[in-house]
Design an enzyme around this catalytic site. Structure first.
Site, PDB file in Angstrom:
ATOM      1  N   HIS A   1       1.006  -1.158   0.111  1.00  0.00           N
ATOM      2  CA  HIS A   1      -0.195  -0.270   0.165  1.00  0.00           C
ATOM      3  C   HIS A   1       0.998   1.296  -0.141  1.00  0.00           C
ATOM      4  CE1 HIS A   1       1.266  -0.504   4.118  1.00  0.00           C
ATOM      5  NE2 HIS A   1       1.406   0.825   4.242  1.00  0.00           N
TER       6      HIS A   1
ATOM      7  N   HIS B   1       5.754   6.639  -0.800  1.00  0.00           N
ATOM      8  CA  HIS B   1       6.432   5.330  -0.891  1.00  0.00           C
ATOM      9  C   HIS B   1       5.387   4.168  -0.671  1.00  0.00           C
ATOM     10  CE1 HIS B   1       6.805   5.703   3.255  1.00  0.00           C
ATOM     11  NE2 HIS B   1       6.812   4.596   3.398  1.00  0.00           N
TER      12      HIS B   1
END
Ligand code: 3AM
Length: 176
Positions: free
Chosen positions: A43, A125
């Site tokens: 995720h 990220h």
């Protein structure tokens, strides 16, 4: 008294990307490089909320539901390692404005609700490896992965039996 839950807002990585990412990771990092995040748990965190009561969860969800902004496209074209937080990650060289706007809004709403927010700016990220405490060679990102982001998700982080799983609780659509 109701129990609190460990929550965060994030972008889900749509199929078939998680499998492609995991295959790329397996081909480029040895097993001792770090602990791999499971394909189903990949995720991009937008805002970490910490341990949140049911009341606060309702308030945060109501604020999230009032967000109106268009979707955007995310290009994954970067990879790196942060030794301090011991993670290897995938990212984007040019974060779309919509991504930064969404993360900053969710972080501001969380801060207003009393959830501690790190003073660090948002660094988008996708964590690939955790506990990556030794510097590893980061291969040049020979991939070109893009996907449309049309929603964001409230996740619960559930720990048990030495593992952490991320469970989607609620999702909101991005649109004009
Ligand atoms: O998966 P990533 O790296 O995006 O590192 C944790 C993870 O981020 C981060 O929240 C995400 C879901 O667990 N996280 C955990 N504790 C945190 C904290 N105290 C935190 N982020 C900021 N402050």
């Amino acid at each position: 008294m109701s129990e609190s839950k460990r929550l965060f807002f994030a972008i889900e990585i749509p199929a078939p990307l998680p499998r492609q990412i995991v295959r790329w990771r397996a081909g480029h990092f040895p097993p001792e490089a770090g602990r791999p995040v499971a394909a189903a748990s990949l995720h991009m965190t937008l805002a970490f909320l910490g341990d949140v009561s049911a009341d606060k969860q309702r308030a945060l969800a109501a604020m999230a539901g009032r967000i109106r902004q268009p979707g955007f496209t995310l290009h994954l074209d970067d990879a790196g390692q942060w030794l301090r937080s011991r993670v290897v990650w995938l990212g984007t060289r040019q974060p779309p404005r919509g991504l930064l706007q969404l993360a900053n809004l969710l972080r501001a709403q969380a801060a207003r609700s009393g959830c501690y927010q790190s003073p660090q700016p948002f660094h988008p990220h996708i964590t690939l490896l955790r506990h990556a405490s030794h510097a590893v060679a980061i291969p040049p990102p020979g991939f070109s992965w893009s996907f449309p982001v049309t929603e964001f998700v409230l996740y619960e982080s559930v720990s048990g039996q030495g593992r952490t799983r991320y469970r989607p609780l609620q999702r909101w659509t991005l649109n004009e």
